[in-house]
Write an enzyme that holds these catalytic residues in place. Structure first.
Site, PDB file in Angstrom:
ATOM      1  N   GLU A  37      41.452  42.767  40.114  1.00 52.05           N
ATOM      2  CA  GLU A  37      42.258  43.458  39.102  1.00 52.05           C
ATOM      3  C   GLU A  37      41.849  43.089  37.679  1.00 52.05           C
ATOM      4  OE1 GLU A  37      44.692  45.799  39.066  1.00 52.05           O
ATOM      5  OE2 GLU A  37      44.284  46.153  41.189  1.00 52.05           O
ATOM      6  N   GLU A  63      40.419  42.588  31.985  1.00 47.05           N
ATOM      7  CA  GLU A  63      41.718  42.237  31.408  1.00 47.05           C
ATOM      8  C   GLU A  63      42.235  40.955  32.066  1.00 47.05           C
ATOM      9  OE1 GLU A  63      44.301  45.892  30.832  1.00 47.05           O
ATOM     10  OE2 GLU A  63      42.655  46.751  32.000  1.00 47.05           O
ATOM     11  N   LYS A 102      45.986  40.511  33.775  1.00 44.50           N
ATOM     12  CA  LYS A 102      46.508  41.385  34.834  1.00 44.50           C
ATOM     13  C   LYS A 102      46.855  40.551  36.058  1.00 44.50           C
ATOM     14  CE  LYS A 102      45.637  45.545  35.571  1.00 44.50           C
ATOM     15  NZ  LYS A 102      45.088  46.826  36.053  1.00 44.50           N
ATOM     16  N   GLU A 105      41.834  57.804  37.136  1.00 45.10           N
ATOM     17  CA  GLU A 105      41.276  56.451  37.242  1.00 45.10           C
ATOM     18  C   GLU A 105      40.278  56.399  38.387  1.00 45.10           C
ATOM     19  OE1 GLU A 105      44.005  53.239  37.806  1.00 45.10           O
ATOM     20  OE2 GLU A 105      45.321  53.831  36.159  1.00 45.10           O
TER      21      GLU A 105
END
Length: 404
Positions: free
Chosen positions: A341, A332, A335, A278
């Site tokens: 985030e 997203e 999250k 990541e």
């Protein structure tokens, strides 16, 4: 003390022992599995209720020419949608399943038979990530079950004849390191090392690389007063000099990877490859999240993409080309945590690009005026368009033949 080999429990234990003994001694003769055949991949996270369906994601990835992805589970809709796409996938076993899978091989076997085997070979599942960021980040009781779980998954794959095509791995966060600056000084934390070294030994035996989640964004966010943002963004900067190795680093990403190599070397695994599972940069953040904006996110991901396309190594390991999965494919919205985030995506929830680094989106975006629109098409629409094009072409050819 006399041991009865007629006892079913003893027979099972003996059988498991000999299977594992065989795997350990034969590992050096097995072909290494390469779950990541390219250099650029993307993490396809789905903690959201507004992102495109998996079929549209396949269209998006093909348009972007992204051939390697990671998912954090083994969602059946995703695996079905990716059948025949040619895109290589690493699936994940969630942290919540590790205790159960560590108990016995049959638990791992059942998981693979339900979540992996039915989709082969049409869906190119190339790896299974056992947990995510376990050591140094989660509850210590999970540290103890990570290695047994990984072993059980590997043994199950071996018994199913899949161990030569599906890699077993487990990605780590930077929390496993005691320190990482300068890169050559990096070592594993004292409390992590007793769990990390046996895990590395097992992964070395089966040919698995060391996967690390490396985020210059998080490093910069934690200390913006002392870290040069240009250094974090691959831009021209004075960089960092490592006196022990006499190496100069012009970007933090390379330094983080080489810190991993230094820690592995000290732990006794100097030839193990490091892969970045990541990395990314947030395009939005809270007021206290320094550097989280669209401009920096675009700069980081654009420069990272260019770097990986060169297929070169790091200062400390120049002959081992750097491989990395970008986090993440989409913003997203569900999250938890700080605003950043929910804003790591290369693409927005509607499939348009979050910023322009050379990809095309599912719908037009204000970020660029030259996007190819796939809105409302998906797989079925794509097929319909292909048939329409083919019909028109055939009609034109027939007309030419009849009039010639």
């Amino acid at each position: 003390m006399e041991i009865s080999f007629n006892n079913p429990t003893n027979q099972m234990a003996l059988s498991s022992f000999f299977v594992w003994l065989f795997l350990v001694f034969s590992a050096q003769f097995l072909n290494e599995v390469h779950a990541f055949t390219g250099t650029y991949g993307v993490n396809y996270g789905r903690i959201a209720d507004n992102i495109p369906p998996p079929q549209s994601v396949v269209t998006l990835l093909k348009a972007a020419k992204i051939k390697n992805i990671r998912i954090y589970d083994a969602n059946h809709d995703v695996l079905t949608a990716f059948k025949g796409s040619g895109i290589e996938i690493i699936v994940g076993i969630g942290n919540e399943f590790l205790k159960d899978i560590s108990v016995a091989e049959d638990r791992a076997m059942n998981w693979i038979k339900e979540n992996v085997q039915p989709y082969l070979p049409g869906t190119r599942i190339r790896g299974i990530a056992v947990g995510n960021e376990i050591l140094g980040s989660t509850a210590p009781e999970l540290w103890e079950v990570l290695l047994p779980a990984a072993k059980n998954v590997y043994i199950a794959l071996q018994r199913l004849g899949l161990a030569k095509t599906i890699e077993v791995s487990s990605p780590h966060s930077e929390a496993v390191f005691a320190n990482s600056f300068p890169p050559s000084s990096c070592v594993f934390r004292d409390d992590v090392a007793p769990f990390m070294k046996p895990l590395l030994q097992f992964f070395w035996q089966i040919g698995t690389p060391f996967y690390i989640n490396a985020y210059p964004f998080l490093a910069y966010k934690s200390d913006p007063e002392h870290i040069d943002i240009d250094y974090a963004l691959f831009k021209k900067s004075p960089g960092v000099y490592d006196a022990k190795t006499d190496l100069h680093y012009d970007n933090m990403f390379d330094a983080m990877i080489d810190a991993g190599y230094a820690a592995l070397e000290k732990a006794g695994f100097p030839k193990m490859e490091v892969i970045v599972s990541e990395t990314g940069w947030a395009s939005r953040g809270d007021e206290d999240e320094a550097g989280a904006n669209v401009k920096n996110a675009r700069t980081y991901n654009h420069n990272l993409k260019k770097k990986l396309a060169k297929k070169k190594g790091t200062p400390y390991r120049p002959k081992i080309k750097v491989r990395a999965y970008v986090f993440a494919l989409f913003n997203e919205n569900l999250k938890p945590g700080p605003t950043s985030e929910r804003n790591f995506g290369l693409f927005k929830a509607d499939g348009s690009i979050a910023y322009d680094i050379g990809f095309t989106g599912l719908v037009p975006s204000s970020a660029t005026s030259s996007l190819l629109s796939f809105k409302g098409i998906g797989i079925q629409g794509w097929v319909r368009s292909s048939y329409s094009w083919a019909f028109t072409s055939c009609a034109a050819v027939l007309f030419l033949i009849l009039t010639s």
